[in-house]
Motif scaffolding. Structure first.
Motif, PDB file in Angstrom:
ATOM      1  N   PRO A  92      10.678  24.222  51.006  1.00  0.00           N
ATOM      2  CA  PRO A  92      11.947  24.001  50.991  1.00  0.00           C
ATOM      3  C   PRO A  92      12.755  24.870  50.211  1.00  0.00           C
ATOM      4  CG  PRO A  92      10.811  22.646  49.460  1.00  0.00           C
ATOM      5  CD  PRO A  92       9.867  23.553  49.878  1.00  0.00           C
ATOM      6  N   VAL A  93      13.347  25.970  50.924  1.00  0.00           N
ATOM      7  CA  VAL A  93      14.123  26.713  50.073  1.00  0.00           C
ATOM      8  C   VAL A  93      15.749  26.873  50.875  1.00  0.00           C
ATOM      9  CG1 VAL A  93      12.342  28.529  49.317  1.00  0.00           C
ATOM     10  CG2 VAL A  93      13.592  28.887  51.711  1.00  0.00           C
ATOM     11  N   ARG A  94      15.944  26.085  51.795  1.00  0.00           N
ATOM     12  CA  ARG A  94      17.147  25.930  52.486  1.00  0.00           C
ATOM     13  C   ARG A  94      17.191  24.491  53.223  1.00  0.00           C
ATOM     14  NH1 ARG A  94      16.422  29.766  57.519  1.00  0.00           N
ATOM     15  NH2 ARG A  94      15.050  28.324  58.534  1.00  0.00           N
ATOM     16  N   GLY A  95      18.595  24.188  53.172  1.00  0.00           N
ATOM     17  CA  GLY A  95      18.658  22.881  53.716  1.00  0.00           C
ATOM     18  C   GLY A  95      18.460  21.846  52.756  1.00  0.00           C
ATOM     19  N   LEU A  96      18.168  20.508  53.061  1.00  0.00           N
ATOM     20  CA  LEU A  96      17.963  19.457  52.009  1.00  0.00           C
ATOM     21  C   LEU A  96      16.620  18.661  52.483  1.00  0.00           C
ATOM     22  CD1 LEU A  96      21.662  18.086  51.646  1.00  0.00           C
ATOM     23  CD2 LEU A  96      20.214  19.412  50.091  1.00  0.00           C
ATOM     24  N   PRO A  97      15.781  18.476  51.533  1.00  0.00           N
ATOM     25  CA  PRO A  97      15.939  18.809  50.040  1.00  0.00           C
ATOM     26  C   PRO A  97      15.604  20.378  49.868  1.00  0.00           C
ATOM     27  CG  PRO A  97      13.869  17.622  50.485  1.00  0.00           C
ATOM     28  CD  PRO A  97      14.684  17.551  51.782  1.00  0.00           C
ATOM     29  N   ARG A  98      15.830  20.841  48.920  1.00  0.00           N
ATOM     30  CA  ARG A  98      15.429  22.453  48.627  1.00  0.00           C
ATOM     31  C   ARG A  98      15.254  22.761  47.320  1.00  0.00           C
ATOM     32  NH1 ARG A  98      20.851  22.663  49.783  1.00  0.00           N
ATOM     33  NH2 ARG A  98      22.052  23.346  48.082  1.00  0.00           N
ATOM     34  N   MET A  99      14.555  23.609  46.689  1.00  0.00           N
ATOM     35  CA  MET A  99      13.976  24.010  45.612  1.00  0.00           C
ATOM     36  C   MET A  99      14.256  25.617  45.385  1.00  0.00           C
ATOM     37  SD  MET A  99      11.217  22.897  43.087  1.00  0.00           S
ATOM     38  CE  MET A  99       9.634  23.553  43.799  1.00  0.00           C
ATOM     39  N   THR A 100      14.927  26.083  44.361  1.00  0.00           N
ATOM     40  CA  THR A 100      14.904  27.596  43.928  1.00  0.00           C
ATOM     41  C   THR A 100      13.414  28.164  43.883  1.00  0.00           C
ATOM     42  OG1 THR A 100      15.309  27.357  41.752  1.00  0.00           O
ATOM     43  CG2 THR A 100      17.146  27.653  43.439  1.00  0.00           C
ATOM     44  N   ARG A 101      13.418  29.473  44.258  1.00  0.00           N
ATOM     45  CA  ARG A 101      12.140  29.935  43.929  1.00  0.00           C
ATOM     46  C   ARG A 101      11.807  30.281  42.398  1.00  0.00           C
ATOM     47  NH1 ARG A 101      14.938  31.269  48.060  1.00  0.00           N
ATOM     48  NH2 ARG A 101      16.352  32.511  46.853  1.00  0.00           N
ATOM     49  N   GLY A 105       7.917  34.530  34.527  1.00  0.00           N
ATOM     50  CA  GLY A 105       8.866  34.556  33.262  1.00  0.00           C
ATOM     51  C   GLY A 105      10.261  33.857  33.249  1.00  0.00           C
ATOM     52  N   GLN A 106      10.596  33.284  34.592  1.00  0.00           N
ATOM     53  CA  GLN A 106      11.886  32.674  34.731  1.00  0.00           C
ATOM     54  C   GLN A 106      11.924  31.371  33.902  1.00  0.00           C
ATOM     55  OE1 GLN A 106      13.409  32.698  38.798  1.00  0.00           O
ATOM     56  NE2 GLN A 106      14.010  30.606  38.657  1.00  0.00           N
ATOM     57  N   THR A 107      13.043  31.095  33.479  1.00  0.00           N
ATOM     58  CA  THR A 107      13.119  29.801  32.013  1.00  0.00           C
ATOM     59  C   THR A 107      13.657  28.680  33.082  1.00  0.00           C
ATOM     60  OG1 THR A 107      15.072  31.127  31.498  1.00  0.00           O
ATOM     61  CG2 THR A 107      13.129  31.407  30.609  1.00  0.00           C
ATOM     62  N   ARG A 108      14.140  28.648  34.257  1.00  0.00           N
ATOM     63  CA  ARG A 108      14.876  27.574  34.975  1.00  0.00           C
ATOM     64  C   ARG A 108      14.744  27.778  36.261  1.00  0.00           C
ATOM     65  NH1 ARG A 108      21.045  27.773  33.468  1.00  0.00           N
ATOM     66  NH2 ARG A 108      20.273  27.941  31.515  1.00  0.00           N
ATOM     67  N   PHE A 109      14.758  26.278  36.795  1.00  0.00           N
ATOM     68  CA  PHE A 109      14.878  26.472  38.365  1.00  0.00           C
ATOM     69  C   PHE A 109      15.761  25.001  38.795  1.00  0.00           C
ATOM     70  CE2 PHE A 109      11.028  23.777  37.560  1.00  0.00           C
ATOM     71  CZ  PHE A 109      11.231  22.688  38.098  1.00  0.00           C
ATOM     72  N   THR A 110      16.154  25.206  40.065  1.00  0.00           N
ATOM     73  CA  THR A 110      17.112  24.110  40.633  1.00  0.00           C
ATOM     74  C   THR A 110      16.435  23.386  41.619  1.00  0.00           C
ATOM     75  OG1 THR A 110      19.093  25.107  39.682  1.00  0.00           O
ATOM     76  CG2 THR A 110      19.248  23.256  41.670  1.00  0.00           C
ATOM     77  N   LEU A 111      16.406  21.922  41.659  1.00  0.00           N
ATOM     78  CA  LEU A 111      15.861  21.306  42.623  1.00  0.00           C
ATOM     79  C   LEU A 111      17.039  20.321  43.203  1.00  0.00           C
ATOM     80  CD1 LEU A 111      13.250  19.624  44.151  1.00  0.00           C
ATOM     81  CD2 LEU A 111      13.745  18.032  42.427  1.00  0.00           C
ATOM     82  N   THR A 112      17.334  20.372  44.731  1.00  0.00           N
ATOM     83  CA  THR A 112      18.396  19.902  45.148  1.00  0.00           C
ATOM     84  C   THR A 112      17.616  18.598  46.072  1.00  0.00           C
ATOM     85  OG1 THR A 112      19.859  21.673  45.247  1.00  0.00           O
ATOM     86  CG2 THR A 112      20.421  19.903  46.421  1.00  0.00           C
ATOM     87  N   ASP A 113      17.909  17.327  45.881  1.00  0.00           N
ATOM     88  CA  ASP A 113      17.504  16.419  46.609  1.00  0.00           C
ATOM     89  C   ASP A 113      18.161  15.857  48.059  1.00  0.00           C
ATOM     90  OD1 ASP A 113      19.620  14.506  46.195  1.00  0.00           O
ATOM     91  OD2 ASP A 113      18.828  13.327  44.612  1.00  0.00           O
TER      92      ASP A 113
END
Length: 198
Positions: A92-101, A105-113
Motif C-alpha cells: 500500500p504505497v498510495r491511497g488509503l491506507p498507505r505506508m512510505t517505503r 539505514g532510514q530512521t523513520r517511516f509514515t503509516l497513514t490509516d
C-alpha cells in the motif's frame, strides 16, 4: 514532570474498521464504547492511540498526525508491510491506507490509516537532520535527491518529490552519473506510487 503521559486522540470515519486495521499491526483494544459517542483506546507496547468517531470526516482531506518514538524502525516497517500485504494483497504505497517505503539505514517511516491519520514512526536515536545533514550535496541532482527523499519518505508527498526530481533531471550536467541513475530509479518508483504507469 516525571510520569507524565501524552496520548493522541485521532478522528476516524468508523470505529470498527479502524480497530480492525490497527489490530493487523499488533495494537490491542484496551477500551471501547459506542454510546454516547464512538470512542476506543488501543495499545501496542508503550504506544497508545485513542480514536473517536467524527461524522463527515473526509479521509482524503485529513491531516491528523502523531509521532511514535520506537527503538528500531526497519524491522517494524517490515512487520507492518507484511501484515498489510496479507490483508490488502498489495504493497500500500498510495491511497488509503498507505505506508512510505523503507530504505536501509532510514530512521523513520509514515503509516497513514484508512481515516487519513498519519503516524510517523521515528527511531529513538535518530541523528539530527534525519541522519543526512553531515552529507550536504554539492550538485543540483544531489540536492534534488535529498529534497525528494524528505518529501517522499517523511512528508508523504510523492507528487512534490516527483516534481523536484523532474526539474533536476531536465538540467544538463546536473550531477554525477551515479546521482542521475539514482534519480531515475527514484522517479520510476514514484511513477508507480502516483499511478503514472499502466
Amino acid at each position: 514532570m516525571k510520569g507524565d503521559v501524552s496520548i493522541p486522540l485521532l478522528p476516524c470515519v468508523e470505529l470498527a474498521p479502524t480497530l480492525e486495521f490497527y489490530a493487523l499491526l499488533g495494537f490491542e483494544v484496551t477500551y471501547r464504547q459506542q454510546a454516547p459517542n464512538p470512542y476506543a483506546a488501543t495499545r501496542r507496547g508503550g504506544a497508545q492511540l485513542h480514536f473517536f468517531g467524527l461524522k463527515g470526516l473526509d479521509p482524503a482531506k485529513a491531516f491528523s498526525t502523531c509521532l511514535v518514538i520506537v527503538d528500531e524502525v526497519e524491522e517494524l516497517h517490515a512487520r507492518f508491510l507484511d501484515a498489510l500485504r496479507k490483508a490488502y494483497g498489495r504493497t500500500p504505497v498510495r491511497g488509503l491506507p498507505r505506508m512510505t517505503r523503507m530504505r536501509k539505514g532510514q530512521t523513520r517511516f509514515t503509516l497513514t490509516d484508512p481515516s487519513g491519520n498519519s503516524l510517523m514512526f521515528i527511531r529513538r536515536d535518530e541523528p539530527a537532520g534525519y541522519g543526512d545533514d553531515a552529507n550536504t550535496p554539492a550538485t543540483v541532482l544531489g540536492k534534488a535527491l535529498k529534497a525528494a527523499r524528505r518529501l517522499r519518505d517523511f512528508k508523504g508527498d510523492d507528487a512534490a518529490a516527483a516534481k523536484v526530481l523532474d526539474a533536476a533531471l531536465k538540467k544538463p550536467d546536473a550531477g554525477t552519473a551515479k546521482e542521475r541513475e539514482q534519480a531515475l530509479a527514484d522517479r520510476a518508483e514514484l511513477a508507480v506510487a502516483l499511478g503514472e504507469t499502466s
